[in-house]
Design an enzyme around this catalytic site. Structure first.
Site, PDB file in Angstrom:
ATOM      1  N   HIS A   6      -6.059  -2.123  -3.517  1.00 43.77           N
ATOM      2  CA  HIS A   6      -5.088  -2.571  -2.526  1.00 43.77           C
ATOM      3  C   HIS A   6      -4.107  -3.571  -3.139  1.00 43.77           C
ATOM      4  CE1 HIS A   6      -4.640  -4.297   1.880  1.00 43.77           C
ATOM      5  NE2 HIS A   6      -3.473  -4.014   1.334  1.00 43.77           N
ATOM      6  N   HIS A   8       0.337  -4.241  -3.385  1.00 42.80           N
ATOM      7  CA  HIS A   8       1.679  -3.811  -2.967  1.00 42.80           C
ATOM      8  C   HIS A   8       2.707  -4.366  -3.943  1.00 42.80           C
ATOM      9  CE1 HIS A   8      -0.003  -2.597   0.887  1.00 42.80           C
ATOM     10  NE2 HIS A   8      -0.493  -3.801   1.071  1.00 42.80           N
ATOM     11  N   ARG A  71       5.581  -2.536  -0.604  1.00 43.83           N
ATOM     12  CA  ARG A  71       5.301  -3.695   0.257  1.00 43.83           C
ATOM     13  C   ARG A  71       5.017  -3.204   1.682  1.00 43.83           C
ATOM     14  NH1 ARG A  71       7.458  -9.273   0.653  1.00 43.83           N
ATOM     15  NH2 ARG A  71       8.540  -8.954  -1.319  1.00 43.83           N
ATOM     16  N   ALA A  72       3.866  -3.592   2.225  1.00 37.00           N
ATOM     17  CA  ALA A  72       3.468  -3.060   3.538  1.00 37.00           C
ATOM     18  C   ALA A  72       4.368  -3.583   4.656  1.00 37.00           C
ATOM     19  CB  ALA A  72       2.016  -3.407   3.821  1.00 37.00           C
ATOM     20  N   SER A  73       4.663  -4.877   4.624  1.00 35.80           N
ATOM     21  CA  SER A  73       5.497  -5.416   5.703  1.00 35.80           C
ATOM     22  C   SER A  73       6.923  -4.885   5.608  1.00 35.80           C
ATOM     23  CB  SER A  73       5.493  -6.943   5.677  1.00 35.80           C
ATOM     24  OG  SER A  73       6.026  -7.406   4.456  1.00 35.80           O
ATOM     25  N   HIS A 178      -2.803   0.824   7.626  1.00 31.39           N
ATOM     26  CA  HIS A 178      -2.060  -0.401   7.297  1.00 31.39           C
ATOM     27  C   HIS A 178      -0.810  -0.509   8.149  1.00 31.39           C
ATOM     28  CE1 HIS A 178      -0.895  -3.866   5.104  1.00 31.39           C
ATOM     29  NE2 HIS A 178      -1.671  -3.642   4.075  1.00 31.39           N
ATOM     30  N   TYR A 194      -2.054  -7.588  11.258  1.00 27.32           N
ATOM     31  CA  TYR A 194      -2.847  -6.811  10.292  1.00 27.32           C
ATOM     32  C   TYR A 194      -4.317  -6.750  10.726  1.00 27.32           C
ATOM     33  CZ  TYR A 194       0.771  -6.700   6.544  1.00 27.32           C
ATOM     34  OH  TYR A 194       1.888  -6.473   5.796  1.00 27.32           O
ATOM     35  N   HIS A 223      -8.360  -5.509   4.528  1.00 21.39           N
ATOM     36  CA  HIS A 223      -8.578  -6.895   4.971  1.00 21.39           C
ATOM     37  C   HIS A 223     -10.009  -7.073   5.461  1.00 21.39           C
ATOM     38  CE1 HIS A 223      -4.375  -5.451   5.964  1.00 21.39           C
ATOM     39  NE2 HIS A 223      -4.207  -6.198   4.893  1.00 21.39           N
ATOM     40  N   GLU A 284      -5.283  -7.373  -2.773  1.00 20.65           N
ATOM     41  CA  GLU A 284      -3.958  -7.406  -2.152  1.00 20.65           C
ATOM     42  C   GLU A 284      -3.061  -8.449  -2.813  1.00 20.65           C
ATOM     43  OE1 GLU A 284      -3.675  -8.069   2.135  1.00 20.65           O
ATOM     44  OE2 GLU A 284      -2.162  -6.521   2.337  1.00 20.65           O
TER      45      GLU A 284
HETATM   46 ZN   LIG Z   1      -1.841  -4.585   2.289  1.00 25.85          ZN
END
Ligand SMILES: [Zn+2]
Length: 340
Positions: A6, A8, A71-73, A178, A194, A223, A284
């Site tokens: 995990h 990003h 990038r997840a966000s 995610h 999250y 997470h 992460e």
């Molecule tokens: Zn993540």
């Protein structure tokens, strides 16, 4: 070998942000949308973005390979429409592909999907197939709430999602559940949204027969599984009250948890409650929590230290968590690593 499942690309070169800014600014006037070809990022810019961050931390912490995604966000599926999301996803995935080509021993790709609120997830099949078959990616990140905090899509267990699951099974790739940025001020993105989503996905799986329909479908709940391991008794009890099978039988052939829990007591609880066969090492980094814990003097997200410190785990269990389970869940990983 230590595989971090995990990570990003959170240190992206500046031109990517400028492209996105222009893309978002043109949402109401598509004629002004920047062309993907106008985005110029050199290999040196990519190297610079990683050398002092993800690669440095891999070396310092003694991990080898990161399963790496955009990038997840930044996915922000709630912005624009399906076309906006497709253009953005392709650009972000292509950038991950370049990272993986520059550092094939350090990174293997996982893709962002071009989800969009109200649009059937079947629209993601083409990009998933491109990323796996053409770019050599080994999985995808699946957003259970493309609205960014309003939760107005059907649950992950609804047939709405089935065409995408059929493709995942066919390609033999897992999804990490995610979410992306929260646009609901009640939910802080990394601190609440999250963790809520991780917990929510698990409860959705618990109440459905999804894995009867897809016995080989695999999800990683990141997470540390949100609130799930901490409340394992609640979920076991709910399953029992609902006349569902025991959780280990119902979910643990298909659902896995990562180790992005940023303190030792949390990892001790995770590894005590969840079988070692269902835990994948992850940090992460560089991600949600970047600082150093003043109580330990180490980075919060240096999660390898916590697993090393859990004395109740056998060497065989640690090997599963650090490497074996990642190879099992990301089935395509073995063949890729063998070619290095
Ligand atoms: Zn993540």
């Amino acid at each position: 070998m230590i595989i971090d499942c995990h990570g990003h690309y959170t240190t992206e070169p500046a031109p990517l942000f400028e492209f996105r800014r222009r893309q978002v600014a043109a949402i109401d006037d598509p004629a002004k949308s920047p062309s993907p070809a106008s985005l110029k990022i050199s290999d040196d810019e990519i190297r610079e973005s990683l050398e002092g961050a993800q690669l440095k931390f891999q070396r310092e912490r003694g991990t080898n390979l990161t399963i790496f995604s955009p990038r997840a966000s930044g996915m922000a599926h709630h912005i624009g429409n399906a076309e906006t999301s497709l253009v953005w996803s392709r650009i972000c995935n292509d950038l991950i592909h370049r990272v993986c080509n520059l550092y094939p021993k350090n990174f293997i790709g996982v893709c962002q999907l071009p989800q969009s609120p109200g649009v059937a997830p079947a629209n993601c099949i083409g990009e998933l197939e491109r990323c796996v078959s053409e770019l050599g990616f080994v999985g995808c990140n699946l957003n259970p709430d493309p609205s960014g905090g309003n939760w107005n899509s059907p649950p992950l267990t609804d047939r709405w999602w089935y065409p995408l699951y059929e493709k995942m099974v066919e390609l033999d790739v897992p999804a990490m559940v995610h979410v992306s940025a929260s646009c609901n001020p009640n939910f802080h993105t990394t601190g609440a949204h999250y963790i809520n989503a991780d917990t929510t996905a698990f409860m959705q799986f618990l109440t459905s027969d999804l894995f009867k329909d897809f016995p080989t479908l695999k999800f990683i709940i990141p997470h540390g599984g949100g609130a799930v391991p901490y409340h394992w008794g609640r979920y076991r009890g709910l399953a029992q009250d609902m006349k569902r099978p025991p959780l280990k039988e119902l979910l643990l052939k298909n659902v896995y948890f990562d180790t992005c829990v940023y303190h030792l007591p949390g990892i001790e609880l995770l590894t005590k409650v969840i079988p070692a066969d269902n835990i994948l090492f992850a940090s992460e980094m560089v991600g949600a929590v970047k600082g150093i814990d003043p109580e330990t003097g180490n980075y919060f997200d240096d999660t390898k230290r916590y697993i090393d410190a859990v004395s109740s785990l056998s060497a065989a269990d640690k090997q599963k968590i650090f490497e074996g389970n990642a190879r099992k869940v990301y089935s395509r990983l073995g063949a890729k690593l063998a070619r290095l």
